[in-house]
Design a protein around this motif. Structure first.
Motif, short mmCIF file in Angstrom:
data_model
loop_
_atom_site.label_atom_id
_atom_site.label_comp_id
_atom_site.label_asym_id
_atom_site.label_seq_id
_atom_site.Cartn_x
_atom_site.Cartn_y
_atom_site.Cartn_z
N CYS A 1 -28.60 -31.55 -21.72
CA CYS A 1 -29.00 -30.20 -22.10
C CYS A 1 -27.93 -29.18 -21.69
O CYS A 1 -28.22 -28.00 -21.53
N TYR A 2 -26.69 -29.66 -21.51
CA TYR A 2 -25.59 -28.78 -21.08
C TYR A 2 -24.64 -28.49 -22.22
O TYR A 2 -24.32 -29.37 -23.02
N GLY A 3 -24.19 -27.25 -22.30
CA GLY A 3 -23.15 -26.90 -23.27
C GLY A 3 -23.45 -25.63 -24.02
O GLY A 3 -24.55 -25.46 -24.55
N ALA A 4 -22.47 -24.72 -24.05
CA ALA A 4 -22.65 -23.45 -24.75
C ALA A 4 -22.25 -23.52 -26.22
O ALA A 4 -22.46 -22.58 -26.97
N GLU A 5 -21.67 -24.65 -26.64
CA GLU A 5 -21.22 -24.78 -28.03
C GLU A 5 -22.38 -24.50 -28.99
O GLU A 5 -23.53 -24.83 -28.71
N SER A 6 -22.05 -23.94 -30.13
CA SER A 6 -23.10 -23.54 -31.08
C SER A 6 -23.87 -24.73 -31.64
O SER A 6 -24.99 -24.57 -32.12
N TYR A 7 -23.29 -25.93 -31.57
CA TYR A 7 -24.03 -27.09 -32.07
C TYR A 7 -24.86 -27.76 -30.98
O TYR A 7 -25.63 -28.68 -31.26
N ILE A 8 -24.72 -27.28 -29.73
CA ILE A 8 -25.52 -27.83 -28.62
C ILE A 8 -26.59 -26.84 -28.20
O ILE A 8 -27.75 -27.21 -28.03
N ARG A 9 -26.22 -25.60 -27.98
CA ARG A 9 -27.14 -24.53 -27.59
C ARG A 9 -27.94 -24.89 -26.33
O ARG A 9 -29.16 -24.75 -26.27
N GLY A 10 -27.19 -25.39 -25.35
CA GLY A 10 -27.82 -25.78 -24.10
C GLY A 10 -27.56 -24.76 -22.99
O GLY A 10 -27.30 -23.58 -23.26
N PHE A 11 -27.65 -25.23 -21.74
CA PHE A 11 -27.38 -24.37 -20.59
C PHE A 11 -25.86 -24.24 -20.45
O PHE A 11 -25.16 -25.23 -20.29
N SER A 12 -25.36 -23.04 -20.53
CA SER A 12 -23.92 -22.81 -20.36
C SER A 12 -23.59 -22.80 -18.88
O SER A 12 -24.48 -22.68 -18.02
N GLY A 13 -22.31 -22.88 -18.57
CA GLY A 13 -21.88 -22.80 -17.18
C GLY A 13 -22.30 -21.48 -16.56
O GLY A 13 -22.74 -21.42 -15.40
N HIS A 14 -22.19 -20.40 -17.33
CA HIS A 14 -22.56 -19.07 -16.85
C HIS A 14 -24.05 -18.99 -16.52
O HIS A 14 -24.45 -18.44 -15.49
N ASN B 1 -33.77 -27.92 -25.40
CA ASN B 1 -32.96 -28.08 -24.20
C ASN B 1 -33.66 -27.52 -22.96
O ASN B 1 -33.50 -28.05 -21.86
N PHE B 2 -34.41 -26.46 -23.14
CA PHE B 2 -35.23 -25.90 -22.06
C PHE B 2 -36.21 -26.97 -21.56
O PHE B 2 -36.34 -27.21 -20.36
N ASP B 3 -36.90 -27.62 -22.51
CA ASP B 3 -37.88 -28.66 -22.17
C ASP B 3 -37.23 -29.87 -21.49
O ASP B 3 -37.81 -30.47 -20.59
N LYS B 4 -36.04 -30.23 -21.94
CA LYS B 4 -35.32 -31.35 -21.32
C LYS B 4 -35.06 -31.08 -19.84
O LYS B 4 -35.22 -31.96 -19.00
#
Length: 409
Positions: A163-176, A247-250
């Motif tokens: 559930c990690y990654g800010a990329e538009s195709y992932i839309r997960g938790f970004s580092g920020h 990704n929130f649920d994951k």
């Protein structure tokens, strides 16, 4: 194993060694010098500096994705900073990524993400949200001095939970987002204990700027997701606006599982286990190629096409749906469904019986009708009765064909 022993066992694998830091720093600093030399040659009032996890000292061992900011003097505020930076980076053949202000990827031994920003001294000087990015680094280094390893734990935990990654195709938790969440909760373990109580929509405001009214004060389009995380540097912004419910649920699910039974396995990125998918239900597996050269564009199209197929398999009761992609050209889609065969016909609902004119028109369009629950109905033949038949139709749809390349079973 208790929490402390697990975390102490994991950390040595996450924190870069002195030797690794030395090798990577040498490479990164060399590249910074080269960019700054190019900026000087172009007579631009700008300076390239380290950003992201490297500048915050929260990067993971073996993770060589490095952010850099090219800070342009405010005298350049009327210029197209992306075009200026592209001319500087030309010899490294950068990949231009579309954003609120375009930025660049350069891949060699290390993957660099290079972002043009204005070197602002106060908020009023900002021309774009990215101009605040260097301030994020300052905020983390000031407020998270003793939490750097907690941030590393959270980052690796999210990577393992996929559930990690800010990329538009992932839309997960970004580092920020992870930085803010760990600092807000004063630690990794505290974050997990808070997360198991989360129910969308979660609103977190570190500086209490909005006094509990963030959902009403922020741009409505930016508060539609499951987490409203007020940016401590830009309080009018939801730092987690791009995060999906999936990704929130994951993350919440992984937090519950870890707290119930802690293990180092929660920090290990596991390959997809096809055998486990098969045990869940009826599995359909497809090999899919992407067509665009740019990773972000290709990945976004790949995932959107996947979601289109998944969402149109709803009648077969989708139990699970997973994609994987090599970030170049090859990927896979996996759909696990409960039903393997549907009835040939499906009930199609018409207007309420009291709407006489509408009922009359409905009956004209359909020879056989019947009444149920105060509505007129008819039976319509399905376009497919097995999941394979449905998938074959869906992958021929223009929406899918325009986004990905060859699809094989």
């Amino acid at each position: 194993m208790n929490y402390d022993s697990v975390l102490k066992g994991v950390l040595p694998e996450l924190v870069p060694s002195d030797n690794e830091r030395k090798i990577v720093s040498k490479e990164v600093n060399k590249f910074l010098v080269e960019i700054n030399a190019e900026l000087k040659k172009k007579k631009l009032k700008a300076t390239a500096v380290l950003g992201g996890s490297y500048a915050k000292n929260v990067w993971l061992a073996g993770d060589y994705d490095v952010d850099m900011f090219v800070k342009f003097n405010v005298s350049h505020k009327s210029d197209d900073l992306s075009n200026l930076l592209e001319s500087v980076l030309k010899k490294w053949k950068p990949e231009r990524i579309h954003g609120s202000r375009d930025y660049f990827w350069i891949k060699n031994k290390i993957k660099y993400e290079i972002i043009p920003v204005l070197d602002i001294k106060q908020a009023a000087q900002a021309e774009n949200v990215t101009d605040f990015s260097p301030k994020h680094v300052d905020w983390v280094n000031k407020n998270g001095k003793k939490l750097k390893n907690d941030i590393r734990l959270a980052k690796k935990f999210c990577k393992a939970a996929k559930c990690y990654g800010a990329e538009s195709y992932i839309r997960g938790f970004s580092g920020h987002v992870i930085d803010i969440l760990v600092i807000y909760n004063k630690g990794f373990l505290q974050l997990l204990k808070a997360a198991i109580k989360w129910k969308p929509k979660v609103v977190l405001d570190y500086n209490k700027v909005h006094q509990g009214r963030a959902v009403w004060r922020l741009n409505k389009s930016k508060t539609e997701g499951p987490l409203v995380l007020v940016d401590p540097v830009q309080p009018e912004r939801n730092a987690a606006a791009a995060l999906t419910r999936e990704n929130f649920d994951k993350f919440v699910s992984a937090a519950k599982q870890f707290l119930k039974k802690p293990s180092v396995d929660f920090f290990v990125e596991q390959p997809l286990d096809i055998s486990k998918l098969k045990k869940k239900g009826y599995l359909i597996a497809l090999s899919v190629t992407t067509v665009d050269a740019k990773e972000d564009v290709a990945g976004t199209k790949f995932v959107r096409a996947f979601e289109f197929v998944r969402d149109n398999l709803v009648d077969f009761n989708v139990i699970d749906a997973v994609w994987q992609w090599d970030k170049e050209s090859k990927g896979n889609w996996f759909f696990v469904v409960k039903k393997t065969k549907l009835s040939e016909f499906v009930d199609h609902k018409g207007p309420p019986v009291k709407m006489k004119d509408a009922v009359k028109e409905f009956k004209k369009a359909h020879k056989k009708t019947f009444t149920k629950a105060a509505h007129i109905w008819t039976k319509v033949k399905r376009d497919a009765i097995t999941p394979e038949e449905k998938v074959k139709l869906l992958i021929k749809d223009e929406y899918v064909k325009s986004r990905v390349g060859k699809i094989t079973w």
